[in-house]
Motif scaffolding. Structure first.
Motif, PDB file in Angstrom:
ATOM      1  N   LEU A  21       3.571   6.586  -8.935  1.00 26.80           N
ATOM      2  CA  LEU A  21       4.367   8.295  -9.139  1.00 26.80           C
ATOM      3  C   LEU A  21       3.727   8.685 -10.223  1.00 26.80           C
ATOM      4  O   LEU A  21       3.974   7.986 -11.490  1.00 26.80           O
ATOM      5  N   LYS A  22       3.724  10.038 -10.622  1.00 29.21           N
ATOM      6  CA  LYS A  22       3.952  10.880 -11.521  1.00 29.21           C
ATOM      7  C   LYS A  22       4.798  10.443 -12.579  1.00 29.21           C
ATOM      8  O   LYS A  22       5.600  10.516 -13.926  1.00 29.21           O
ATOM      9  N   HIS A  23       6.099  11.032 -11.165  1.00 30.85           N
ATOM     10  CA  HIS A  23       7.336  11.098 -12.027  1.00 30.85           C
ATOM     11  C   HIS A  23       8.361   9.614 -12.614  1.00 30.85           C
ATOM     12  O   HIS A  23       7.709   8.486 -12.380  1.00 30.85           O
ATOM     13  N   ARG A  24       8.706   9.736 -13.429  1.00 30.04           N
ATOM     14  CA  ARG A  24       9.134   8.341 -13.937  1.00 30.04           C
ATOM     15  C   ARG A  24      11.033   8.385 -12.787  1.00 30.04           C
ATOM     16  O   ARG A  24      11.104   9.028 -12.345  1.00 30.04           O
ATOM     17  N   ASP A  64       4.066  13.721  -6.355  1.00 29.56           N
ATOM     18  CA  ASP A  64       3.488  14.605  -7.343  1.00 29.56           C
ATOM     19  C   ASP A  64       3.146  15.828  -6.665  1.00 29.56           C
ATOM     20  O   ASP A  64       2.804  17.040  -7.934  1.00 29.56           O
ATOM     21  N   LYS A  65       3.213  16.693  -5.492  1.00 23.61           N
ATOM     22  CA  LYS A  65       3.253  17.871  -6.052  1.00 23.61           C
ATOM     23  C   LYS A  65       4.335  18.511  -6.195  1.00 23.61           C
ATOM     24  O   LYS A  65       3.779  19.438  -6.825  1.00 23.61           O
ATOM     25  N   TYR A  66       5.298  17.799  -6.102  1.00 26.71           N
ATOM     26  CA  TYR A  66       6.696  18.023  -6.727  1.00 26.71           C
ATOM     27  C   TYR A  66       6.953  18.112  -8.381  1.00 26.71           C
ATOM     28  O   TYR A  66       6.775  19.011  -9.131  1.00 26.71           O
ATOM     29  N   GLU A  83       0.995  -1.079   0.398  1.00 29.27           N
ATOM     30  CA  GLU A  83       0.165  -0.383   0.068  1.00 29.27           C
ATOM     31  C   GLU A  83       0.926   1.346  -0.250  1.00 29.27           C
ATOM     32  O   GLU A  83       1.776   1.450   1.084  1.00 29.27           O
ATOM     33  N   LEU A  84       0.753   2.650  -0.936  1.00 29.06           N
ATOM     34  CA  LEU A  84       1.557   3.697  -0.999  1.00 29.06           C
ATOM     35  C   LEU A  84       0.776   4.981  -0.060  1.00 29.06           C
ATOM     36  O   LEU A  84      -0.752   4.954   0.300  1.00 29.06           O
ATOM     37  N   LYS A  85       1.591   5.224   0.390  1.00 32.80           N
ATOM     38  CA  LYS A  85       0.951   6.318   1.352  1.00 32.80           C
ATOM     39  C   LYS A  85       1.577   7.774   0.958  1.00 32.80           C
ATOM     40  O   LYS A  85       3.061   7.546   1.243  1.00 32.80           O
ATOM     41  N   GLY A  86       0.839   9.193   0.988  1.00 35.49           N
ATOM     42  CA  GLY A  86       2.178   9.874   1.370  1.00 35.49           C
ATOM     43  C   GLY A  86       2.459  10.028  -0.598  1.00 35.49           C
ATOM     44  O   GLY A  86       3.639  10.988  -0.107  1.00 35.49           O
ATOM     45  N   TYR A  87       2.172   9.777  -1.297  1.00 39.01           N
ATOM     46  CA  TYR A  87       2.720   9.490  -2.293  1.00 39.01           C
ATOM     47  C   TYR A  87       2.557  10.869  -3.145  1.00 39.01           C
ATOM     48  O   TYR A  87       2.665  11.560  -4.225  1.00 39.01           O
ATOM     49  N   GLU A  88       1.020  11.536  -2.637  1.00 39.63           N
ATOM     50  CA  GLU A  88       0.887  13.424  -2.763  1.00 39.63           C
ATOM     51  C   GLU A  88       1.806  14.285  -3.136  1.00 39.63           C
ATOM     52  O   GLU A  88       2.454  14.817  -3.588  1.00 39.63           O
ATOM     53  N   LEU A 116       8.991  -0.815  -7.217  1.00 40.67           N
ATOM     54  CA  LEU A 116       8.320  -1.409  -8.131  1.00 40.67           C
ATOM     55  C   LEU A 116       7.024  -0.908  -7.647  1.00 40.67           C
ATOM     56  O   LEU A 116       5.818  -0.457  -8.793  1.00 40.67           O
ATOM     57  N   ARG A 117       6.346  -0.614  -6.654  1.00 43.58           N
ATOM     58  CA  ARG A 117       4.332  -0.373  -6.142  1.00 43.58           C
ATOM     59  C   ARG A 117       4.811   1.594  -6.660  1.00 43.58           C
ATOM     60  O   ARG A 117       3.720   1.756  -7.348  1.00 43.58           O
ATOM     61  N   ALA A 118       5.959   2.295  -6.103  1.00 44.81           N
ATOM     62  CA  ALA A 118       6.154   3.242  -6.813  1.00 44.81           C
ATOM     63  C   ALA A 118       5.422   3.875  -7.853  1.00 44.81           C
ATOM     64  O   ALA A 118       5.126   4.622  -8.018  1.00 44.81           O
TER      65      ALA A 118
END
Length: 325
Positions: free
Chosen positions: A130-133, A100-102, A92-97, A124-126
């Motif tokens: 995530l929007k970034h590469r 994405d903010k950056y 589970e991902l938490k705080g990935y926002e 792998l999950r990130a």
């Protein structure tokens, strides 16, 4: 021989995780309970890191660590056959926002973490959300066949694998091409004693890598801290925390000290999830190191330091000097 071993890994990895964990119980019993794999190293590391704990407490941590190490071993087999749906269930991902903010601000980031929990599952999950590469900096294997196999397993969802020696080259290329990336650095391993930044970590004189700080300050790339916690067998939570938004505004060693203390905090909470089999503290600090390689906030003991290098004030109080970046 390599092709046979790789085929065996693929076959074993295709089994359900529940069955693989049965094998982990067998591995734990044979290699750790009976064989005592690196037992002296593990106990020595634990006793020095937690001098306040009793012999029974140290034994309990070691036992939990070996159980988890066996689980981590079989989870590595699963990397090749792991599909997206299973990975989303496992991690589970938490705080990935925060990341994405950056991205929305048009900024690349550095994600700093430790070899704690299943950091490979976390990377792998990130990549999925995530929007970034996502770049993962790693040390290539000498065995070309296994190197190719692991590259395919670790990059299956789009993760970009970057050899350690090409980290700066990759960042420069991405900046020229306008690619926004999240470069993952596991920064808890031991550098050469003469190259490390020396500070107290887990009650011991410890050299730590400054790569994260040097990259962040050179290119003014924000730093995000990531931690992969194990909730129960086969279930993890990867949490991202905003760590340093303006690296160029920090002083020498500041970023390095802060993420090292975050790593120590998570290790103290669940020590069994860190890799205690490594000889992390096998070197002593060299004499006459430059001041910029010596922490003033978390100074090493005077035992291995020349008198001229003792720069911390006499009334130094570690607890009172804690401050976020």
């Amino acid at each position: 021989m390599n092709s046979i071993l790789i085929m065996l890994v693929k076959i074993i990895g295709s089994l359900p995780l529940g069955m693989l964990y049965f094998f982990s119980d067998v591995i734990y019993f044979l290699f750790f309970r009976l064989g005592g794999y690196r037992k002296k190293v593990v106990y020595k590391n634990l006793k020095r890191s937690f001098p306040e704990k009793s012999g029974e407490e140290i034994k309990g941590i070691a036992n939990r660590f070996y159980r988890y190490l066996a689980e981590l071993f079989v989870e590595e087999f699963k990397l090749y056959s792991l599909n997206e749906n299973d990975l989303r269930k496992i991690v589970e991902l938490k705080g990935y926002e925060t990341c994405d903010k950056y991205f929305d601000q048009g900024k690349s980031i550095i994600i700093v973490c430790a070899h704690y929990g299943n950091f490979e599952f976390g990377a792998l999950r990130a990549t999925l959300d995530l929007k970034h590469r996502v770049n993962t900096v790693y040390k290539p294997l000498n065995n070309k066949a296994f190197e190719a196999f692991l590259q395919k397993s670790r990059s299956k969802f789009g993760t970009n694998l970057v050899p350690t020696k090409k980290t700066y080259e990759n960042i420069e290329a991405e900046r020229r091409e306008g690619i926004l990336s999240a470069t993952g650095l596991a920064s808890d391993q031991a550098p050469k004693p003469s190259k490390g930044y020396w500070m107290e970590f887990l009650n011991q004189d410890t050299p730590v890598f400054m790569g994260c700080e040097r990259i962040a300050r050179k290119y003014d790339i924000p730093v995000v801290y990531a931690e992969v916690d194990r909730i129960r067998r086969g279930r993890y939570v990867a949490t991202f925390t905003d760590f340093c938004s303006s690296p160029t505004a920090t002083g020498n060693g500041e970023i390095t000290e802060q993420f090292t203390m975050l790593i120590e905090k998570c290790i103290r909470r669940k020590p069994e999830l860190w890799l205690w089999t490594h000889k992390r503290w096998k070197h002593k600090m060299p004499d006459n190191l430059p001041e910029e390689q010596l922490s003033k906030k978390y100074p090493v003991s005077s035992m291995h330091r020349p008198a001229s290098a003792l720069t911390a004030p006499k009334d130094y109080n570690r607890a009172n000097q804690e401050s976020p970046l």
